[in-house]
Motif scaffolding. Structure first.
Motif, PDB file in Angstrom:
ATOM      1  N   SER A  71      13.716  -0.595   9.773  1.00 19.99           N
ATOM      2  CA  SER A  71      15.297  -1.213   9.456  1.00 19.99           C
ATOM      3  C   SER A  71      15.110  -0.556   7.991  1.00 19.99           C
ATOM      4  N   SER A  72      16.737  -1.214   7.988  1.00 21.79           N
ATOM      5  CA  SER A  72      17.138  -1.059   6.054  1.00 21.79           C
ATOM      6  C   SER A  72      16.856  -1.859   5.672  1.00 21.79           C
ATOM      7  N   GLY A  73      16.316  -3.221   5.705  1.00 17.26           N
ATOM      8  CA  GLY A  73      16.076  -4.021   4.690  1.00 17.26           C
ATOM      9  C   GLY A  73      14.509  -3.849   4.442  1.00 17.26           C
ATOM     10  N   ARG A  74      13.100  -3.183   5.309  1.00 21.85           N
ATOM     11  CA  ARG A  74      11.928  -3.146   5.297  1.00 21.85           C
ATOM     12  C   ARG A  74      12.488  -1.727   4.523  1.00 21.85           C
ATOM     13  N   VAL A  75      13.261  -0.209   4.400  1.00 21.40           N
ATOM     14  CA  VAL A  75      13.103   0.580   3.474  1.00 21.40           C
ATOM     15  C   VAL A  75      13.582  -0.460   1.841  1.00 21.40           C
ATOM     16  N   PHE A  76      14.255  -1.181   1.943  1.00 17.38           N
ATOM     17  CA  PHE A  76      15.046  -1.164   0.570  1.00 17.38           C
ATOM     18  C   PHE A  76      13.488  -2.021   0.355  1.00 17.38           C
ATOM     19  N   THR A  77      13.110  -3.103   1.223  1.00 18.17           N
ATOM     20  CA  THR A  77      11.883  -3.442  -0.031  1.00 18.17           C
ATOM     21  C   THR A  77      10.727  -2.746  -0.048  1.00 18.17           C
ATOM     22  N   GLU A  78      10.286  -1.711   0.155  1.00 19.68           N
ATOM     23  CA  GLU A  78       9.712  -0.389  -0.221  1.00 19.68           C
ATOM     24  C   GLU A  78       9.618   0.010  -1.825  1.00 19.68           C
ATOM     25  N   PHE A  79      11.304   0.041  -1.375  1.00 19.66           N
ATOM     26  CA  PHE A  79      11.375   0.699  -2.663  1.00 19.66           C
ATOM     27  C   PHE A  79      11.388  -0.394  -4.144  1.00 19.66           C
ATOM     28  N   ALA A  80      11.681  -1.319  -3.538  1.00 21.07           N
ATOM     29  CA  ALA A  80      11.964  -2.402  -5.200  1.00 21.07           C
ATOM     30  C   ALA A  80      10.267  -2.784  -5.013  1.00 21.07           C
ATOM     31  N   VAL A  81       9.485  -2.860  -4.279  1.00 21.63           N
ATOM     32  CA  VAL A  81       8.380  -2.810  -4.693  1.00 21.63           C
ATOM     33  C   VAL A  81       7.966  -2.210  -5.346  1.00 21.63           C
ATOM     34  N   GLU A  82       8.226  -0.707  -5.416  1.00 19.38           N
ATOM     35  CA  GLU A  82       7.743   0.106  -5.878  1.00 19.38           C
ATOM     36  C   GLU A  82       8.106  -0.011  -7.147  1.00 19.38           C
ATOM     37  N   ALA A  83       9.302  -0.003  -6.820  1.00 18.13           N
ATOM     38  CA  ALA A  83       9.996  -0.796  -8.995  1.00 18.13           C
ATOM     39  C   ALA A  83       8.896  -1.899  -9.389  1.00 18.13           C
ATOM     40  N   ILE A  84       9.384  -2.424  -8.731  1.00 17.35           N
ATOM     41  CA  ILE A  84       7.529  -3.995  -8.796  1.00 17.35           C
ATOM     42  C   ILE A  84       6.580  -3.396  -9.399  1.00 17.35           C
ATOM     43  N   SER A  85       5.681  -2.336  -8.838  1.00 13.52           N
ATOM     44  CA  SER A  85       4.569  -2.029  -9.598  1.00 13.52           C
ATOM     45  C   SER A  85       4.446  -0.843 -10.383  1.00 13.52           C
ATOM     46  N   LEU A  86       6.364  -0.471 -10.512  1.00  9.27           N
ATOM     47  CA  LEU A  86       6.507  -0.107 -12.327  1.00  9.27           C
ATOM     48  C   LEU A  86       5.797  -0.811 -12.931  1.00  9.27           C
ATOM     49  N   GLY A  87       6.733  -1.541 -12.844  1.00  8.92           N
ATOM     50  CA  GLY A  87       6.922  -2.584 -13.717  1.00  8.92           C
ATOM     51  C   GLY A  87       5.318  -3.829 -13.798  1.00  8.92           C
ATOM     52  N   PHE A  88       4.855  -3.768 -12.937  1.00  9.24           N
ATOM     53  CA  PHE A  88       3.748  -4.793 -12.242  1.00  9.24           C
ATOM     54  C   PHE A  88       2.369  -3.244 -13.242  1.00  9.24           C
ATOM     55  N   TRP A  89       2.066  -2.067 -13.096  1.00 15.62           N
ATOM     56  CA  TRP A  89       1.674  -1.088 -14.162  1.00 15.62           C
ATOM     57  C   TRP A  89       1.621  -0.551 -15.407  1.00 15.62           C
ATOM     58  N   ARG A 115       0.958  -0.951  -0.264  1.00 12.44           N
ATOM     59  CA  ARG A 115       0.047  -0.446  -0.017  1.00 12.44           C
ATOM     60  C   ARG A 115       0.839   1.208   0.400  1.00 12.44           C
ATOM     61  N   THR A 116       2.170   0.694   0.612  1.00 14.54           N
ATOM     62  CA  THR A 116       2.777   2.539   1.436  1.00 14.54           C
ATOM     63  C   THR A 116       3.109   2.696  -0.728  1.00 14.54           C
ATOM     64  N   ALA A 117       4.103   1.662  -0.824  1.00 14.23           N
ATOM     65  CA  ALA A 117       4.624   1.629  -2.397  1.00 14.23           C
ATOM     66  C   ALA A 117       3.803   2.282  -3.214  1.00 14.23           C
ATOM     67  N   ASN A 118       2.771   2.364  -2.985  1.00 18.22           N
ATOM     68  CA  ASN A 118       1.610   2.640  -4.325  1.00 18.22           C
ATOM     69  C   ASN A 118       1.055   3.811  -4.211  1.00 18.22           C
ATOM     70  N   HIS A 119       0.938   3.998  -2.809  1.00 17.87           N
ATOM     71  CA  HIS A 119       0.520   5.246  -2.600  1.00 17.87           C
ATOM     72  C   HIS A 119       1.938   6.181  -2.607  1.00 17.87           C
ATOM     73  N   ASN A 120       2.779   6.255  -2.101  1.00 17.94           N
ATOM     74  CA  ASN A 120       4.267   6.970  -3.040  1.00 17.94           C
ATOM     75  C   ASN A 120       4.210   7.201  -4.557  1.00 17.94           C
ATOM     76  N   LEU A 121       3.806   6.150  -5.285  1.00 23.15           N
ATOM     77  CA  LEU A 121       4.111   6.138  -6.475  1.00 23.15           C
ATOM     78  C   LEU A 121       2.583   7.532  -7.024  1.00 23.15           C
ATOM     79  N   PHE A 122       1.669   6.902  -6.044  1.00 28.78           N
ATOM     80  CA  PHE A 122       0.918   8.360  -6.727  1.00 28.78           C
ATOM     81  C   PHE A 122       0.851   9.151  -6.253  1.00 28.78           C
ATOM     82  N   ARG A 123       1.460   9.721  -5.235  1.00 26.22           N
ATOM     83  CA  ARG A 123       2.338  10.854  -4.938  1.00 26.22           C
ATOM     84  C   ARG A 123       2.722  11.450  -5.818  1.00 26.22           C
ATOM     85  N   ASN A 124       3.697  11.179  -7.356  1.00 31.25           N
ATOM     86  CA  ASN A 124       3.618  12.117  -7.643  1.00 31.25           C
ATOM     87  C   ASN A 124       3.492  11.472  -9.247  1.00 31.25           C
ATOM     88  N   LYS A 125       2.748  11.752  -9.555  1.00 33.19           N
ATOM     89  CA  LYS A 125       1.307  10.802 -10.576  1.00 33.19           C
ATOM     90  C   LYS A 125       2.119  11.114 -12.140  1.00 33.19           C
TER      91      LYS A 125
END
Lengths: 256, 441
Positions: B346-364, B8-18
Motif C-alpha cells: 500500500s501507499s501507506g507502507r511505502v510512505f512509512t518505509e521512507f519515513a523510517v529511513e529518514a528517522i533512521s538517518l536521524g537516529f544514527w 529492517r528494510t529501511a536500514n537495509h536500503n540505507l546500507f545499500r548506498n553506504k
C-alpha cells in the motif's frame, strides 16, 4: 457454466485530458476461464499492455468493469485491490524487475513480506518456489550474479510463491534466447497443469500458439479471439493439460 | 508487512548506498554534536548553579539588608560623589546595620519565616592559620559560625558539623577552599581530622591567642560558597571572641552590628518579586537567589543561545541533506517501488518505509553525535579540572553533564526533524503509480 476467473465488460481506458486524450482501449469484452492459458497478442501501441494492467488491477479503467472471481474490482477500495493482487495474482515481467543487490531468496520472499507473513514461513514457501523452478541452490546468491534465464526463473518463483490463482506474464521470453526461453515456457505451462490461469502478453507468435487461446488486440479493440470462434476450445485447456506441445500447436494452427 | 520488517528494510536500503548514507549521517552528526554539547554545558552549568543555590539554603533563601546597602556597595566601586555630612543622634545605629527594632519589624513581614533568621556575626581581626606541616602562616578570613542545617554547603571532603548541643562544644572548623594546600596537605581527604592552629590578636591588649581546632571539612570551591569564609563551631567562636574582645566593654561584644540577615520565606504564597516588594515597602532591601545567580545565568544563557543557533543551522542543513538523499533514493528505486506496489504494497507502507529511513538517518546521526560529544565532553571535563585547567578551583563544576533526561528528548527531537524532512520524499515515493514506475528505465 462455470464462473469466469476474470470477466471484462465494456472496458474503456482513456489517457490524458480532453484535448490530448488518447483512447487506449475501446469497449473490450473478455471472459477468461479458470485454468485457461490466454495469449494477448498485439503490436506495440495496440493496447495489449494497457489491457493487462487493467486485468491485473494495476490501473483503474475509465469505463467498464473488471470482475475477478465474481467481484467487481471497480467497487473495491485501493487497499482491497492491493490485498487481492497480493493474494491471487503473480507477475512475471520481461525486464525481470528484481532488486539486484538483494539475494535470490529475498527477491522471492518479497510478496510474502508485503503480505506480512512470518520470517520462517516466508523462507519455507520461498524455498519451495525456488525448488519448483530448480534454483534452490542459488538462494543465497545476489540476484545480479544470475544469468538472464535464471533471473526469469527467479521471477517465476516470486510470482508463484504466494500460490496465485492467476499468473500474468509480460513478454516472459522477450529477453531470453530460445533454449532458456523454452525452459521458462515449460515452467509456465507446468504451472497451468497445476490449475493456475495463465495470461501471457506477447508479440511472439510461437509462444502465443502454445496457449489454449489467443486474443489479438489492435487499436484498442479485440480483433480476434480464438475462443469466440469455437466455443468448445474454452473447455479444452483442462483436458489438454497433459497433451504435448505439438498437439497444442496444431490446435492453434487450426484455429488460425 | 510487520513493523520490524519495515525497520529492517529501511536500514537495509540505507546500507545499500553506504557513501551517501554516511555523508548524510555526518551532516546530522555535526548539528547534533553541537547541540548535545551545548545541552550538556547547559545542564552542567545549571546543576552547578543549583548546587550553589542549595548552599544558600535553596530557592526560598533571601538576604535582608538595610536600605541603601546595595548603593553603598556600588558606591565603593564607582567614583564616589561627596556626601553631605549629617550628624546623627546619639544611640542611632550605625549606617548599614540593623537595629533591634529593624529586626522586629522584619520579622513582622508576612511570608518571612521569623524563626529562620540567621545573622552570622562575623569575627574579624588580625589573625592567622598555621599547621605543623609548614613554617608559613596564613592570614585568616571571615570567621563565621556554622549556619543551621538548611544551608547546604557543598564540601570537597569531610562533613558539615552537625550543630547539636554536643557539637557546639567541640573545636571544629570547615576550611575555606584553597587553604588545604597552603597548610601543607596533599589532598582534601588528608587534612580531614587533622589539627590546625588559629591565632588571633587582641588589638588593645596587643596579645596573641592561639587555639587548636580540628578540621572536619573542606568547602568545595564555588562562585558563591567561597565567600562563606571559614566556618567555625560555636565553641571556636566563643574561644576566639573571648580573646578578641578581652578588655572591651561587654556591650561592645554583645552589640556587634548586623549588616545582613539570612532568612527564608514562604515560596508557595509569594513570588520573589512580591516578597522583595513587601520588604521594600517596610523600608529594607532584599536579595534573592535569582539576584545572586542572575548574572551567572545570564552570561551562560547568552553563550547557550549562540551555540544553539549554530547547531540549529547545522541541523537545518542536515535536514535538507536528508531530503536530498531520500529524493535521490526515490528516483533510483522508482522501479523497485513500482514492483512493491504492483505486488500489493500500500501507499501507506511505502510512505512509512521512507519515513523510517529518514528517522533512521536521524537516529544514527544523533547517536554518533551523542557518543562523540560524550567522549569529548568527558575528556574536556578532566582537562579543565586538571591542575592549571580553568575550572581546577571548582571541582564540583562539571562543565559537560550528560544525563538520560537531556540526551533522550534531544535524540527524539532530531529523529522528528529527520521524519519531517523525510515526508517530502516519502510522499513522492508513496504516490508513484506502479505502472509508470515499472515502465521506468
Amino acid at each position: 457454466m462455470e464462473q469466469p476467473v476474470i470477466e471484462v465488460k465494456n472496458l474503456v481506458k482513456v489517457y490524458g485530458k480532453r484535448s490530448t486524450a488518447f483512447t487506449a482501449l475501446k469497449k473490450i469484452n473478455l471472459e477468461i476461464q479458470k485454468g485457461e492459458s490466454v495469449a494477448v497478442i498485439g503490436k506495440s501501441g495496440s493496447g495489449k499492455s494497457t489491457l493487462m494492467h487493467l486485468l491485473a488491477l494495476l490501473d483503474r479503467p475509465t469505463e467498464g468493469n473488471v470482475i475477478v472471481d465474481g467481484i467487481d474490482s471497480t467497487k473495491l477500495k485501493t487497499k482491497q485491490l492491493n490485498t487481492l493482487r497480493n493474494d491471487d495474482f503473480g507477475f512475471v515481467f520481461q525486464q525481470f524487475f528484481m532488486n539486484p543487490q538483494d539475494t535470490v531468496l529475498e527477491n522471492v520472499t518479497l510478496p510474502l513480506k508485503i503480505a506480512g507473513k512470518r520470517r520462517k514461513e516466508r523462507r519455507e514457501l520461498a524455498m519451495k518456489a525456488l525448488r519448483t523452478v530448480g534454483l534452490a541452490d542459488r538462494a543465497k546468491f545476489k540476484a545480479n550474479d544470475l544469468s538472464g534465464g535464471q533471473k526469469q526463473r527467479v521471477c517465476i518463483a516470486r510470482a508463484i510463491v504466494n500460490n496465485p490463482k492467476i499468473l500474468f506474464a509480460d513478454e516472459p521470453t522477450g529477453n531470453l534466447d530460445s533454449t532458456t526461453g523454452e525452459k521458462v515456457i515449460k515452467l509456465l505451462f507446468g504451472l497451468q497443469k497445476k490449475g493456475v490461469t495463465l495470461i501471457i502478453v506477447t508479440h511472439d507468435e510461437d509462444l502465443a500458439k502454445m496457449c489454449d487461446r489467443q486474443v489479438r488486440i489492435s487499436d484498442g479493440k479485440v480483433t480476434e479471439d480464438s475462443a469466440s470462434q469455437s466455443k468448445t476450445s474454452t473447455k479444452k485447456p483442462k483436458k489438454s493439460t497433459t497433451k504435448t506441445k505439438t498437439a497444442k500447436n496444431q490446435t492453434a494452427k487450426g484455429e488460425n | 508487512m510487520k513493523f520490524f520488517d519495515i525497520l529492517r528494510t529501511a536500514n537495509h536500503n540505507l546500507f545499500r548506498n553506504k557513501v551517501r548514507t554516511m555523508l548524510t549521517v555526518i551532516a546530522i552528526f555535526v548539528g547534533s554534536f553541537t547541540i548535545i554539547l551545548n545541552v550538556a554545558i547547559n545542564t552542567g552549568v545549571n546543576s552547578f548553579i543549583d548546587e550553589q543555590t542549595a548552599s544558600l539554603g535553596g530557592d526560598n533563601f533571601i538576604m535582608l539588608m538595610p536600605s541603601g546597602s546595595s548603593e553603598m556597595a556600588s558606591s565603593m566601586v564607582a567614583s564616589s560623589e561627596p556626601v553631605e555630612f549629617v550628624e546623627k543622634k546619639t544611640g542611632e545605629t550605625e549606617v548599614g546595620a540593623f537595629s533591634d527594632e529593624d529586626i522586629e519589624k522584619l520579622k513582622q513581614i508576612d511570608g518571612i519565616d521569623a524563626d529562620s533568621f540567621y545573622s552570622p556575626a562575623p569575627l574579624s581581626g588580625t589573625g592567622y592559620y598555621a599547621s605543623d606541616k609548614t613554617d608559613k602562616k596564613y592570614e585568616i578570613q571571615n570567621l563565621m559560625i556554622l549556619p543551621p542545617g538548611n544551608f547546604k554547603i557543598p564540601l570537597a571532603a569531610g562533613e558539615l558539623v552537625d550543630q547539636n548541643e554536643e557539637a557546639k562544644k567541640k573545636n571544629q572548623v570547615v576550611l575555606a577552599p584553597g587553604y588545604r594546600e597552603a597548610l601543607g596537605y596533599e589532598t582534601d581527604e588528608d587534612i580531614i581530622g587533622q589539627t590546625i592552629t588559629i591565632g588571633i590578636k587582641n588589638e588593645i591588649l596587643d596579645k596573641w591567642t592561639a587555639i587548636d581546632v580540628e578540621v572536619v571539612g573542606v568547602e568545595a570551591s564555588g562562585i558563591v560558597s567561597s565567600s562563606m569564609g571559614t566556618l567555625i563551631s560555636h565553641a571556636v567562636y566563643d574561644a576566639l571572641a573571648d580573646a578578641v574582645y578581652e578588655g572591651y566593654p561587654s556591650e561592645y561584644r554583645d552589640n556587634q552590628p548586623n549588616y545582613y540577615i539570612m532568612a527564608t520565606y514562604d515560596t508557595n504564597r509569594f513570588s520573589e518579586d512580591e516578597i522583595k516588594q513587601a520588604i521594600a515597602d517596610a523600608g529594607y532591601e532584599a536579595w534573592t537567589v535569582s539576584d545572586m545567580m542572575g548574572m551567572i545565568r545570564t552570561f551562560f544563557d547568552a553563550i547557550m543561545i549562540v551555540f544553539t543557533i549554530f547547531g540549529s543551522i547545522a541541523l537545518l542543513a542536515a535536514a535538507i541533506g536528508i531530503i536530498n538523499t531520500l529524493l535521490m533514493s526515490v528516483e533510483e528505486r522508482t522501479r523497485e517501488i513500482g514492483l512493491d506496489k504492483a505486488l500489493g504494497m500500500s501507499s501507506g507502507r511505502v510512505f512509512t518505509e521512507f519515513a523510517v529511513e529518514a528517522i533512521s538517518l536521524g537516529f544514527w546521526g544523533s547517536a554518533f553525535g551523542v557518543v562523540v560529544a560524550m567522549f569529548i565532553g568527558t575528556l574536556a571535563n578532566s582537562a579543565v579540572h586538571a591542575p592549571g585547567g580553568f575550572l581546577a578551583e571548582l571541582p564540583t563544576f562539571n562543565l559537560f553533564e550528560f544525563t538520560a533526561s537531556n540526551i533522550i528528548p534531544f535524540m527524539i527531537i532530531i529523529m522528528f526533524i529527520a521524519f519531517l524532512a523525510g515526508t517530502i520524499p516519502a510522499w513522492k515515493a508513496a504516490h508513484k503509480n506502479p505502472i509508470d514506475a515499472l515502465r521506468y528505465e
